[in-house]
Write an enzyme that holds these catalytic residues in place. Structure first.
Site, PDB file in Angstrom:
ATOM      1  N   GLY A 243       0.788  -1.218   0.000  1.00 28.45           N
ATOM      2  CA  GLY A 243       0.000   0.000   0.000  1.00 28.45           C
ATOM      3  C   GLY A 243       0.824   1.274   0.000  1.00 28.45           C
ATOM      4  CB  CYS A 269       9.915  -2.845   3.111  1.00 32.22           C
ATOM      5  SG  CYS A 269       9.434  -2.876   1.370  1.00 32.22           S
ATOM      6  CG  ASN A 311       7.540  -6.264  -3.065  1.00 31.59           C
ATOM      7  OD1 ASN A 311       7.156  -5.533  -3.977  1.00 31.59           O
ATOM      8  ND2 ASN A 311       6.712  -6.987  -2.343  1.00 31.59           N
ATOM      9  N   GLY A 313       7.179  -0.039  -4.274  1.00 30.91           N
ATOM     10  CA  GLY A 313       6.749   0.861  -5.329  1.00 30.91           C
ATOM     11  C   GLY A 313       6.681   2.299  -4.870  1.00 30.91           C
ATOM     12  CG  HIS A 359      12.229  -7.439   1.781  1.00 29.18           C
ATOM     13  ND1 HIS A 359      11.135  -7.915   2.479  1.00 29.18           N
ATOM     14  CD2 HIS A 359      11.752  -6.492   0.947  1.00 29.18           C
ATOM     15  CE1 HIS A 359      10.046  -7.287   2.069  1.00 29.18           C
ATOM     16  NE2 HIS A 359      10.395  -6.431   1.135  1.00 29.18           N
ATOM     17  CD  GLU A 361      13.009 -10.364   4.679  1.00 27.62           C
ATOM     18  OE1 GLU A 361      12.450 -10.455   3.575  1.00 27.62           O
ATOM     19  OE2 GLU A 361      13.301  -9.263   5.190  1.00 27.62           O
TER      20      GLU A 361
END
Length: 391
Positions: A243, A269, A311, A313, A359, A361
């Site tokens: 979102g 993130c 990941n 946007g 990320h 991890e």
């Protein structure tokens, strides 16, 4: 003499025509892959050569239709050990050449079978290189995939795509987060307690902390600061998630309370974007985002260049060339993407808080950034005694 039966799984489903329609009118035709029907979302592309199962089960991909740039997908099938959450979260899946054979000893079924089982509509046989180039030039946009009884003339399909919600302005983290608090115990001796706000957390994230002796209390996305501090945390963690960060006013307010108490804070993130907003920086939507496991990022605190898993946007709008004054002291950009100078990390200089946009991890790899969990441990080791609610 009859040859032994193969141990691999072959796809024999009848080919069903499918159509992918972008909101700007571009159309790609192929065959149904996974469930048959229709689905809508934001079209994005992932440049990872492996790790498709981790991608599909990453809650950050909620309401996105993922285009895989690797030409063949599905070789290693699907197993129940590598999921990053309880389900597949992508809205749709686009591949060029589905593997006809599953050849991995850990596979329990094919990728196609799992997509069908979870009702994920996909399309194969698409020129994913042309589609990716189109998204790079025009930007991420709304898309629909249609097959079976959902097929209609192109004008009608385009109209359906146009009625789908956009990602900008979407408030999604509560839709993917846990509804009830749960605890991931430390592995071995317990050294610290962390309150983790689940905005779409991946399963490997609390595991990486547990490996370092951290007991992780995972809270729903809309939890209050009082609820987080009820477990007397040594540190607070904000996870990844889907979102638009511009909608996360509640989470930003909680982050500001954590910063005011000077409790060690780590965000990744979506958590990075929330820290940025808490410090007074803005956020904005990237043209087509960063998604994959091969993104080069420089840690400006050490000069080291890492290959990282991304990941996102959206990004934080913060100056790269100076230290900024914020309501919580000085802060600076700690990490930057070497492809396009996008802010990939923030570090507070007067408050024990930092975050990264990617990320660390990195389930499915790479593991260049795993040291960031050690950095969080170091922050907690150097912090004063636990801060409780009201102190």
């Amino acid at each position: 003499m009859t040859a032994p039966a193969p141990t691999t799984t072959r796809h024999r489903r009848e080919r069903v025509p499918a159509v992918l329609v972008l909101e700007d009118g571009r159309v790609f035709r192929g065959q149904a892959y996974g469930a048959v029907g229709e689905t809508f979302g934001e079209a994005v592309f992932n440049t990872g050569m492996s790790g498709y199962q981790e991608t599909l089960t990453d809650p950050s991909y909620h309401r996105q239709v993922v285009v895989m740039t690797a030409p063949q997908i599905g070789n290693t099938g699907w197993n129940d050990e590598d999921d990053e959450s309880s389900q597949i979260w992508v809205a749709g899946y686009v591949v060029r050449d589905p593997s006809r054979v599953v050849s991995n000893w850990r596979a329990e079924r094919s990728l196609d079978e799992e997509l069908v089982r979870q009702g994920v509509v996909g399309i194969s046989g698409v020129d994913t290189r042309a589609l990716t180039r189109h998204l790079r030039e025009r930007g991420a946009m709304r898309v629909g995939i249609f097959s079976g009884e959902a097929l209609a003339d192109e004008a009608e399909l385009l109209a359906r795509v146009g009625r789908a919600p956009e990602m900008k302005g979407a408030d999604l983290c509560a839709e993917v987060a846990t509804k009830e608090k749960y605890v991931v115990p430390a592995i071995g001796e317990k050294k610290y307690t962390v309150a983790a706000l689940d905005l779409g957390i991946k399963g490997m994230t609390p595991h990486r902390m547990a490996e370092r002796g951290i007991e992780v209390h995972v809270f729903p996305a809309n939890s209050t600061a009082e609820e987080l501090y009820a477990v007397e945390p040594d540190g607070v963690f904000f996870s990844n998630g889907p979102g638009d960060p511009a909608t996360a006013d509640h989470q930003v307010a909680v982050a500001r309370e954590v910063l005011a108490k000077k409790t060690p804070f780590f965000g990744i993130c979506f958590g990075n974007q929330i820290l940025g907003r808490a410090l007074g920086f803005g956020t904005y939507k990237l043209k087509y985002g960063h998604r994959g496991i091969n993104q080069p990022v420089q840690d400006r605190t050490t000069g080291k260049v890492e290959v990282t898993a991304h990941n996102h946007g959206f990004a934080v709008q913060a100056p790269l060339d100076k230290v900024s004054d914020t309501p919580f002291g000085r802060a600076e950009v700690s990490h930057v993407c070497l492809n396009d100078d996008v802010v990939e990390g923030l570090q507070c200089l007067d408050t024990p808080a930092f975050s990264v946009q990617y990320h660390p991890e990195a389930a499915a790899g790479p593991h260049d950034a795993a040291y960031l969990f050690d950095r969080f441990v170091d922050l907690m080791a150097g912090a004063p005694a636990r801060t409780t609610a009201g102190s």
